[in-house]
Design a protein around this motif. Structure first.
Motif, PDB file in Angstrom:
ATOM      1  N   SER A 151       0.843  -1.202   0.000  1.00 30.32           N
ATOM      2  CA  SER A 151       0.000   0.000   0.000  1.00 30.32           C
ATOM      3  C   SER A 151       0.870   1.241   0.000  1.00 30.32           C
ATOM      4  O   SER A 151       0.589   2.221  -0.689  1.00 30.32           O
ATOM      5  CB  SER A 151      -0.886   0.027   1.252  1.00 30.32           C
ATOM      6  OG  SER A 151      -1.678  -1.115   1.290  1.00 30.32           O
ATOM      7  N   PHE A 190       3.888   1.611  -1.223  1.00 31.59           N
ATOM      8  CA  PHE A 190       4.455   1.829  -2.563  1.00 31.59           C
ATOM      9  C   PHE A 190       3.415   2.431  -3.493  1.00 31.59           C
ATOM     10  O   PHE A 190       3.706   3.340  -4.266  1.00 31.59           O
ATOM     11  CB  PHE A 190       5.008   0.524  -3.142  1.00 31.59           C
ATOM     12  CG  PHE A 190       6.353   0.172  -2.564  1.00 31.59           C
ATOM     13  CD1 PHE A 190       7.404   1.111  -2.590  1.00 31.59           C
ATOM     14  CD2 PHE A 190       6.587  -1.066  -1.994  1.00 31.59           C
ATOM     15  CE1 PHE A 190       8.635   0.793  -2.043  1.00 31.59           C
ATOM     16  CE2 PHE A 190       7.815  -1.381  -1.452  1.00 31.59           C
ATOM     17  CZ  PHE A 190       8.847  -0.458  -1.469  1.00 31.59           C
ATOM     18  N   ASN A 191       2.183   1.899  -3.400  1.00 28.55           N
ATOM     19  CA  ASN A 191       1.108   2.445  -4.247  1.00 28.55           C
ATOM     20  C   ASN A 191       0.875   3.925  -3.957  1.00 28.55           C
ATOM     21  O   ASN A 191       0.654   4.708  -4.866  1.00 28.55           O
ATOM     22  CB  ASN A 191      -0.198   1.673  -4.020  1.00 28.55           C
ATOM     23  CG  ASN A 191      -0.177   0.335  -4.746  1.00 28.55           C
ATOM     24  OD1 ASN A 191       0.578   0.170  -5.717  1.00 28.55           O
ATOM     25  ND2 ASN A 191      -0.965  -0.605  -4.266  1.00 28.55           N
ATOM     26  N   ILE A 223       3.104   6.028  -2.790  1.00 30.43           N
ATOM     27  CA  ILE A 223       4.234   6.802  -3.330  1.00 30.43           C
ATOM     28  C   ILE A 223       4.036   7.017  -4.819  1.00 30.43           C
ATOM     29  O   ILE A 223       4.180   8.123  -5.346  1.00 30.43           O
ATOM     30  CB  ILE A 223       5.570   6.066  -3.060  1.00 30.43           C
ATOM     31  CG1 ILE A 223       5.850   6.055  -1.550  1.00 30.43           C
ATOM     32  CG2 ILE A 223       6.720   6.724  -3.827  1.00 30.43           C
ATOM     33  CD1 ILE A 223       6.960   5.115  -1.131  1.00 30.43           C
ATOM     34  N   ARG A 224       3.658   5.924  -5.499  1.00 31.33           N
ATOM     35  CA  ARG A 224       3.481   6.013  -6.944  1.00 31.33           C
ATOM     36  C   ARG A 224       2.373   7.023  -7.296  1.00 31.33           C
ATOM     37  O   ARG A 224       2.435   7.715  -8.298  1.00 31.33           O
ATOM     38  CB  ARG A 224       3.128   4.634  -7.510  1.00 31.33           C
ATOM     39  CG  ARG A 224       3.666   4.437  -8.921  1.00 31.33           C
ATOM     40  CD  ARG A 224       3.349   3.039  -9.458  1.00 31.33           C
ATOM     41  NE  ARG A 224       3.739   1.975  -8.538  1.00 31.33           N
ATOM     42  CZ  ARG A 224       3.054   0.849  -8.397  1.00 31.33           C
ATOM     43  NH1 ARG A 224       1.946   0.650  -9.077  1.00 31.33           N
ATOM     44  NH2 ARG A 224       3.464  -0.084  -7.569  1.00 31.33           N
ATOM     45  N   ALA A 225       1.350   7.102  -6.436  1.00 36.67           N
ATOM     46  CA  ALA A 225       0.224   8.010  -6.711  1.00 36.67           C
ATOM     47  C   ALA A 225       0.498   9.425  -6.204  1.00 36.67           C
ATOM     48  O   ALA A 225      -0.378  10.279  -6.251  1.00 36.67           O
ATOM     49  CB  ALA A 225      -1.040   7.455  -6.072  1.00 36.67           C
ATOM     50  N   GLY A 226       1.713   9.650  -5.698  1.00 37.38           N
ATOM     51  CA  GLY A 226       2.060  10.981  -5.215  1.00 37.38           C
ATOM     52  C   GLY A 226       1.400  11.343  -3.905  1.00 37.38           C
ATOM     53  O   GLY A 226       1.162  12.511  -3.610  1.00 37.38           O
ATOM     54  N   LYS A 227       1.064  10.318  -3.125  1.00 34.25           N
ATOM     55  CA  LYS A 227       0.352  10.568  -1.868  1.00 34.25           C
ATOM     56  C   LYS A 227       1.281  10.441  -0.655  1.00 34.25           C
ATOM     57  O   LYS A 227       0.819  10.291   0.461  1.00 34.25           O
ATOM     58  CB  LYS A 227      -0.801   9.557  -1.703  1.00 34.25           C
ATOM     59  CG  LYS A 227      -1.844   9.649  -2.782  1.00 34.25           C
ATOM     60  CD  LYS A 227      -2.824  10.765  -2.513  1.00 34.25           C
ATOM     61  CE  LYS A 227      -3.932  10.741  -3.552  1.00 34.25           C
ATOM     62  NZ  LYS A 227      -4.773  11.930  -3.475  1.00 34.25           N
TER      63      LYS A 227
END
Lengths: 336, 559
Positions: free
Chosen positions: A300, A302-303, A305-309
């Motif tokens: 979660s 990593f997801n 981070i990838r979504a800029g959150k």
């Protein structure tokens, strides 16, 4: 008045399309995985009619094969909770005029429960949860003699009438967001009943109850989405009862759980900086040395981070944080 | 499938669950068969409260006298004595189980006034007393681990060598028929309100328990005594609790007059239910109604009393007629509410069919006689539920279980298959039920006479002939409600037949039976019960039983 009702149909035995209303033989057993079909009916009813009136009219004079549970017709027996336009309602309490959208009303079994047939849901999960909270009084000792009642103030009884008003229709559980992702969550109805007994001055096992309800699947698994409060047809407001249980449980010392740590971490963070430190919230909630559970959250993370959150790595206090600290000091109690 | 138990309870309302709990406490292997989940039972709709002479200055004798006077002297006084003597302990037991009864200032159980009672002796939880008792009892059943066969629909009792030895039931969720054998069966299947339209009763109150016992050979008693509740909501017929009048509400006619002063000058709105219902019908017939209704006025009680003590009916009036009781009077009319008669039992619940017990509305002990007092029905369920549970548990100790019954199961399977295979004939459960129920309301309602009742009997025979051709518009096995509705209409026809025949037989006016052709009570000829016994292929047999009088001699009844 003419109303158009779109009813979600399902029959594990056969496809309704191949079946006549009367007189034709059984179709062969049918694929259970097929998607839900909707059948449209038109009914002529008075303007003040409710969804259940329409379903009964269909069942009695148009299509005897429509399965729907109902008994009292007046929001007392709790039989007819179902999805009306995508949310759980009692069909007998839902006015057709209110629930007509784009010229029709859509009625179906709630997707959160297994379906037996048409609008008849399998309520087994609901009843099992109810049973799981031990919904009975463990009589406080000494029990008064057989001809004498417990002496308790009327206010203590009135305090519980909100929970006793529950008619076990299951609307709250049907739309519960936590239950949707975690079938083990005890759910709003059961926890409201849990408070009904934990909050009863005649109960002897309040402490044991609070301990049990603090475990996995219990009071801390509620995410405060307020669906149960919105959907309850009797004003039971299960979420409010869950919050009462949390206060009682923390006061009784049941703090060694992720829920309490989460609340404490939340409060600490706000107290010190005036806002939430999301980086420390998670480790503090599951426990700093609970490496395994922390690792489980990595995908979660990593997801996010990838979504800029990703939250800011350096956590700064808001201006005037001292005023926040003053509020905490004034409130006192656990967060002083 | 064939299943065996010691005691089998049919129905999971208050009477059934109380019976099961008691039988379990006595060590019997007990199970419940119920066509709906226990919590859906119609006991939950009882609103106002439950009577007991528990308070200081009250006595069981006073409660008994009020009950007997309310019954118009048709109740058996030994049975009433049992109920009124045991009431206080039973109420307190439910308090110990956790019911959140209303308290007075010193924390003891508090009461409200109710119709036909000389003292305020009605204990209550807001206006959801039945629901509060039912949920508490259900939770006790969970705690005791009583087996419940939920959504099992009983199609026939199993009688072997003159004794009831179980029943056959349809498991709704699979469509399978099962033989459930038991050494004793307790019939607690509830009322028959749907025989009348409109009725306060739930759609599930279809007289199953009366018809099953009747067909199996147990006689029914006092079946002519059908209670019309004075305050049912215009249109839907939903119950507006007597608690409203107990808290002080008025009944008004179109002229705004409290008309009860002309019918019951002392008790006014709190006269017995039969008296209030007749008064309303008279007011409406004489042109002082409003669209066939009178008004229930709670405005002077104030928002606090209404919201705290009558929240449910306040909400129902808002939901179903769009009126706020705090600001508006509510249109109400008499509506069928309760069957005083039923399967004849003694005070232990034993019927005249060996091995069959009955309790609750379906039974007739008789404690209600010609008219039941408000808040005595919940009491009836828990006192006689408990007693039948205890008596049946003792009875089964000396009985060996049946090894047979497969023939009954096979016969029922064949009957269901035939019913399902029948082609469409135009006769549906909905049409037959509606015709039956409106006809019963018309000819067998608050006022009756020979011409109307004879017409009813004729119409009934026509309906029965048409019922033989009823077709089931659903051929599925799983959750086939069309099939169970069709079976229910069959039960309702038997109930209606017993009611009309008994009403025709009783040539006097007593309690709920008001004959315009025999307007007076006639103790010389009719101070007796009418029993009706089923006979295969023949007209039922009517017979009489004496009324037990202990210390209260019949006198004129006025309120």
């Amino acid at each position: 008045m003419q109303f158009t009702i779109e009813v979600g149909r399902y029959n594990p035995e056969g496809n309704y399309d191949e079946r006549a209303v009367a007189g034709k033989p059984y179709p062969p057993p049918w694929d259970k995985a097929s998607p839900r079909r909707y059948q449209t009916y038109t009914v002529d009813l008075p303007a003040h009619a409710v969804v259940l009136d329409a379903l009964i009219a269909i069942r009695e004079y148009q299509d005897e094969s429509l399965a729907v549970r109902c008994a009292c017709r007046s929001a007392i027996c709790g039989s007819c909770a179902m999805w009306v336009n995508g949310h759980a309602h009692l069909a007998c309490k839902s006015k057709l005029t209110t629930f007509t959208k784009d010229g029709k009303t859509r009625v179906e079994a709630p997707p959160s429960m297994p379906v037996i047939r048409d609008l008849v849901a399998d309520m087994t999960p609901f009843w099992e949860k109810h049973h799981a909270v031990k919904p009975w009084l463990e009589a406080k000792q000494p029990e008064p003699p057989p001809m004498e009642e417990y002496r308790v103030p009327n206010a203590a009884m009135e305090e519980l009438i909100q929970e006793v008003s529950c008619i076990s229709c299951g609307a709250c559980l049907m739309d519960c967001e936590s239950f949707a992702v975690n079938p083990d969550f005890l759910g709003p109805q059961a926890l409201a009943q849990a408070y009904r007994y934990a909050g009863d001055p005649r109960d002897a096992e309040t402490k044991e109850r609070l301990g049990a309800y603090s475990g996995p699947g219990g009071i801390w698994d509620c995410t405060h989405c307020y669906e149960c409060v919105t959907q309850c047809p009797k004003g039971v407001a299960p979420l409010e009862q869950i919050l009462k249980l949390r206060r009682l449980a923390v006061d009784a010392g049941f703090t060694n759980n992720a829920g309490t740590r989460h609340a404490d971490a939340f409060a600490d963070s706000v107290k010190h900086s005036g806002r939430l430190n999301e980086l420390t919230l998670l480790p503090r909630s599951v426990g700093f040395f609970n490496i395994l559970d922390q690792l489980k959250t990595l995908p979660s993370a990593f997801n996010m981070i990838r979504a800029g959150k990703l939250p800011p790595l350096i956590h700064k206090s808001i201006p005037g944080v001292q005023r926040i600290k003053n509020i905490f000091a004034r409130v006192g109690g656990r967060f002083k | 499938m064939t299943i065996d138990h010691d005691v089998l309870v049919l129905g999971a309302g208050l009477a059934g669950m109380r019976a099961a709990l008691e039988a379990a406490r006595e060590g019997a292997d007990v199970a419940i068969v119920t066509k709906v989940h226990p919590i859906r039972s119609h006991s939950s709709a009882a609103q106002g409260g439950i009577n007991a002479a528990l308070g200081e200055g009250d006595s069981w004798e006073s409660h008994a006298f009020d009950t007997i006077k309310g019954s118009d002297y048709l109740a058996d006084q030994d049975a009433v004595e049992v109920m009124c003597r045991e009431a206080p302990a039973d109420i307190v037991e439910f308090e110990h189980m956790g019911v959140i009864f209303y308290r007075n200032e010193d924390g003891k159980l508090g009461t409200r006034a109710f119709g036909g009672a000389s003292q305020a002796r009605t204990y209550f939880v807001g206006d959801i007393t039945g629901q509060a008792l039912l949920v508490t009892l259900y939770d006790q059943i969970l705690k005791a681990g009583v087996k419940v066969y939920e959504e099992w629909f009983a199609t026939t009792l199993y009688v072997e060598n003159g004794a009831c030895r179980g029943l056959v039931a349809l498991e709704m969720i699979t469509g399978e028929l099962h033989l459930v054998r038991a050494k004793a069966v307790i019939d607690a299947a509830g009322g028959l309100g749907r025989v009348f339209e409109p009725s306060t009763n739930a759609l599930i109150c279809t007289g199953d328990g009366y018809a099953l016992a009747y067909r199996a050979g147990a006689p029914l008693m006092d079946m002519e005594m059908v209670q019309y509740h004075p305050t049912t909501l215009a249109g839907s017929g939903f119950l507006m609790s007597e608690a409203a009048r107990g808290e002080g509400a008025y009944l008004l006619n179109s002229e705004g007059e409290r008309f009860m002063k002309r019918y019951a000058p002392n008790k006014m709105e709190l006269a017995a239910r039969d008296v209030c219902s007749r008064s309303e019908v008279t007011e409406i017939a004489e042109g002082r109604g409003i669209d066939g209704n009178v008004l229930l006025d709670c405005r002077h009680l104030g928002a606090d009393v209404i919201l705290k003590k009558l929240p449910q009916i306040h909400e129902m009036a808002l939901d179903y007629v769009g009126l706020d009781m705090i600001k508006d009077p509510i249109p109400v009319r008499p509506g069928m509410h309760y069957q005083m008669g039923g399967v004849k039992t003694d005070a232990t619940g034993a019927t005249r069919l060996q091995g069959l017990y009955a309790a609750g509305e379906v039974a007739c002990v008789s404690v209600h006689g010609g008219n039941r007092l408000g808040a005595n029905s919940l009491l009836d369920t828990i006192v006689f539920g408990r007693r039948s549970g205890k008596a049946s548990a003792a009875y089964v100790k000396g009985v060996a279980g049946s090894r047979g019954g497969e023939n009954v199961l096979h016969a029922e399977q064949a009957r269901m298959q035939e019913l399902l295979a029948r082609p469409y004939t135009g006769e549906t459960h909905a049409r037959l039920r509606l015709e039956l129920a409106t006809m019963m309301d018309k000819h067998c309602g608050v006022y009756r006479n020979e011409a109307g009742l004879t017409e009813a009997l004729k119409r009934l025979s026509g309906l029965k002939a048409r019922y033989e051709k009823i077709a089931v518009g659903d051929k599925s096995r799983i959750f086939n409600q069309a099939l169970t509705f069709a079976l229910e209409v069959g039960f309702m026809l038997d109930c209606a037949d017993a009611i009309v025949r008994s009403a025709l037989e009783r040539k006097e006016s007593r309690g709920a039976q008001s004959r315009t052709d025999y307007p007076e009570r006639n103790d010389a000829e009719w101070l007796k019960h009418i029993l009706i016994t089923y006979r295969t292929g023949k007209e039922p047999e009517l017979s009489y039983a004496p009324v037990t009088i202990t210390q209260w001699k019949p006198e004129a009844r006025s309120y």
